[in-house]
Design a protein around this motif. Structure first.
Motif, PDB file in Angstrom:
ATOM      1  N   UNK A   1       0.841  -1.190   0.000  1.00  0.00           N
ATOM      2  CA  UNK A   1       0.000   0.000   0.000  1.00  0.00           C
ATOM      3  C   UNK A   1       0.880   1.245   0.000  1.00  0.00           C
ATOM      4  N   UNK A   2       0.744   2.061  -1.014  1.00  0.00           N
ATOM      5  CA  UNK A   2       1.511   3.304  -1.051  1.00  0.00           C
ATOM      6  C   UNK A   2       0.919   4.302  -0.061  1.00  0.00           C
ATOM      7  N   UNK A   3       1.753   4.937   0.747  1.00  0.00           N
ATOM      8  CA  UNK A   3       1.243   5.864   1.773  1.00  0.00           C
ATOM      9  C   UNK A   3       0.751   7.169   1.165  1.00  0.00           C
ATOM     10  N   UNK A   4       0.066   7.967   1.993  1.00  0.00           N
ATOM     11  CA  UNK A   4      -0.462   9.253   1.539  1.00  0.00           C
ATOM     12  C   UNK A   4       0.630  10.246   1.187  1.00  0.00           C
ATOM     13  N   UNK A   5       1.851  10.035   1.702  1.00  0.00           N
ATOM     14  CA  UNK A   5       2.946  10.924   1.309  1.00  0.00           C
ATOM     15  C   UNK A   5       3.279  10.761  -0.172  1.00  0.00           C
ATOM     16  N   UNK A   6       2.960   9.596  -0.727  1.00  0.00           N
ATOM     17  CA  UNK A   6       3.191   9.347  -2.150  1.00  0.00           C
ATOM     18  C   UNK A   6       1.911   9.601  -2.942  1.00  0.00           C
ATOM     19  N   UNK A   7       0.795   9.063  -2.430  1.00  0.00           N
ATOM     20  CA  UNK A   7      -0.507   9.194  -3.089  1.00  0.00           C
ATOM     21  C   UNK A   7      -1.471   9.832  -2.106  1.00  0.00           C
ATOM     22  N   UNK A   8      -1.825  11.070  -2.333  1.00  0.00           N
ATOM     23  CA  UNK A   8      -2.692  11.779  -1.402  1.00  0.00           C
ATOM     24  C   UNK A   8      -4.111  11.232  -1.402  1.00  0.00           C
ATOM     25  N   UNK A   9      -4.641  10.927  -2.584  1.00  0.00           N
ATOM     26  CA  UNK A   9      -5.998  10.364  -2.693  1.00  0.00           C
ATOM     27  C   UNK A   9      -6.020   9.375  -3.840  1.00  0.00           C
ATOM     28  N   UNK A  10      -6.526   8.172  -3.552  1.00  0.00           N
ATOM     29  CA  UNK A  10      -6.536   7.126  -4.571  1.00  0.00           C
ATOM     30  C   UNK A  10      -7.679   6.158  -4.324  1.00  0.00           C
ATOM     31  N   UNK A  11      -8.912   6.700  -4.306  1.00  0.00           N
ATOM     32  CA  UNK A  11     -10.093   5.867  -4.113  1.00  0.00           C
ATOM     33  C   UNK A  11     -10.933   5.891  -5.380  1.00  0.00           C
ATOM     34  N   UNK A  12     -10.943   4.803  -6.153  1.00  0.00           N
ATOM     35  CA  UNK A  12     -11.756   4.786  -7.370  1.00  0.00           C
ATOM     36  C   UNK A  12     -13.245   4.778  -7.036  1.00  0.00           C
ATOM     37  N   UNK A  13     -14.028   5.220  -7.997  1.00  0.00           N
ATOM     38  CA  UNK A  13     -15.470   5.317  -7.776  1.00  0.00           C
ATOM     39  C   UNK A  13     -16.127   3.954  -7.735  1.00  0.00           C
ATOM     40  N   UNK A  14     -15.613   3.023  -8.521  1.00  0.00           N
ATOM     41  CA  UNK A  14     -16.257   1.713  -8.683  1.00  0.00           C
ATOM     42  C   UNK A  14     -15.176   0.660  -8.907  1.00  0.00           C
ATOM     43  N   UNK A  15     -15.612  -0.586  -8.956  1.00  0.00           N
ATOM     44  CA  UNK A  15     -14.671  -1.641  -9.289  1.00  0.00           C
ATOM     45  C   UNK A  15     -14.282  -1.511 -10.759  1.00  0.00           C
ATOM     46  N   UNK A  16     -13.111  -2.039 -11.084  1.00  0.00           N
ATOM     47  CA  UNK A  16     -12.632  -1.925 -12.461  1.00  0.00           C
ATOM     48  C   UNK A  16     -13.526  -2.712 -13.421  1.00  0.00           C
TER      49      UNK A  16
END
Length: 397
Positions: A304-319
């Motif tokens: 899991x990449x931390x927030x220091x690398x990725x501030x927000x990474x929540x997709x809307x739906x499944x791929x």
């Protein structure tokens, strides 16, 4: 009635004007006549008031019916006209409320997108999308990659440095409000020049965010009659890209503080995979000498990449859901406030509202260049939406 009263009044006057009364007061005959007259008056009054009341009630009813008929008919015709107008132009109010709650997008977030075009010559541009008049709009765009860093903006731009035998194309970061440094003064401190070798060094931005940037580089070396080529990827901080460009180890950025094995490597980068940012590392520590693509020898790590690398990474739906709705989807992004969803296809950026509004026409469509991919997606919320709008309009040309 007046004639009868006049006759009685005349009779009363004659009685009163005759000889003095024999009794003290009225005579019996006169008293009897007066009492009979009073009884007639009383009976007449009693019979008149009910009749008058009946006439009055009947009048009120008649007037009410008339008013109801004319006024009510007018109101009904007006209501029918209004209803006809609503049906002709818009849905009924109940449906309008439902449409406002469920179907009408409400945009509040801003999105800063960095794009790389892999054509004959690699190029970069940055777009900023934010709401205008309750709809998303392309506020600013310009060349290079503009990244938010702390409370300011930095720019990542390519520089070209050449010697008698070598050619270097590399990236340098700098505060966006300042000018980039001169390649001829920076290049000699970054690259060693060997007059017996010919070097062609090129770089690509693989990922950029508000703290880190991933670089992929390819180098061709010609010495005598032999030539070799190699590829390498590395990640560093945005300020570090402005100076010595020293790579950081993957173990240095992971929240789990994993220090051994495959995590103790500088040969890693951040990439997109099915709507998420993931960490990629080489299959082995050996540098490839083949003509393979830059990232062919890398695999995804289950970290899991931390927030220091990725501030927000929540997709809307499944791929799989995105693939069902958009068969040509390449990537997707969703805002922290769930008010904006972006789907990337081959040639288009499609901007929708919340995840429940991914049907119908997009609120905004932006045409992409051929072989153009997303390397950065940074969200602005609250007051930063307008702050970024003003700054990007100034900094992106």
């Amino acid at each position: 009635m007046k004639r009868i009263d006049s006759e009685f009044e005349a009779e009363l006057n004659r009685g009163l004007s005759s000889a003095p009364l024999g009794n003290r007061g009225f005579s019996d005959e006169l008293r009897r006549r007066i009492e009979e007259r009073m009884d007639e008056k009383s009976t007449c009054a009693k019979s008149w008031f009910p009749l008058a009341g009946s006439f009055l009630s009947l009048s009120v009813v008649i007037v009410s019916v008339i008013l109801f008929f004319f006024v009510g008919q007018q109101q009904t015709e007006t209501a029918l006209e209004e209803l006809s107008g609503i049906q002709a132009n818009e849905p009924l109010s109940a449906l309008s409320v439902a449409a406002t709650d469920d179907d009408t997008p409400s945009f509040t977030s801003g999105l800063l997108i960095g794009l790389r075009t892999d054509d004959k010559d690699t190029s970069y541009r940055t777009l900023y999308i934010a709401p205008r008049k309750e709809r998303p709009a392309l506020i600013a765009q310009g060349s290079g990659i503009l990244v938010p860093y702390k409370r300011d903006f930095w720019k990542i731009e390519p520089l070209h440095y050449e010697t008698v035998t070598d050619r270097y194309e590399f990236f340098l970061s700098h505060p966006a409000a300042q000018r980039a440094g001169e390649a001829r003064t920076i290049g000699p401190g970054l690259f060693r020049d060997n007059p017996n070798e010919k070097v062609i060094h090129t770089e690509k931005i693989l990922f950029a965010a508000n703290e880190y940037v991933s670089i992929g580089q390819t180098e061709e070396l010609l010495a005598g009659n032999s030539s070799t080529s190699s590829t390498q990827v590395w990640t560093t901080t945005i300020p570090n890209l402005a100076t010595k460009r020293k790579p950081v180890l993957l173990s240095e950025v992971l929240d789990a503080k994993l220090t051994g094995g495959e995590y103790a490597t500088q040969d890693w980068f951040v990439a997109r995979s099915q709507g998420r940012w993931v960490a990629m590392t080489a299959y082995s520590s050996a540098i490839s000498n083949s003509k393979a693509q830059l990232t062919d020898n890398y695999r995804q790590l289950d970290v899991q990449l931390p927030k220091s690398v990725i501030n927000h990474d929540e997709p809307c739906c499944t791929w799989s859901d995105i693939g069902t709705r958009f068969p040509g989807a390449i990537d997707t992004f969703s805002s922290p406030d769930k008010d904006m969803t972006v789907v990337s296809t081959d040639g288009l950026l499609l901007v929708f509202g919340s995840p429940s509004q991914l049907t119908g026409e997009p609120a905004l469509s932006i045409k992409l260049k051929a072989k153009e991919t997303i390397v950065m997606a940074q969200w602005a919320t609250d007051h930063y939406v307008e702050e970024w709008a003003q700054k990007t309009a100034e900094l992106l040309r």
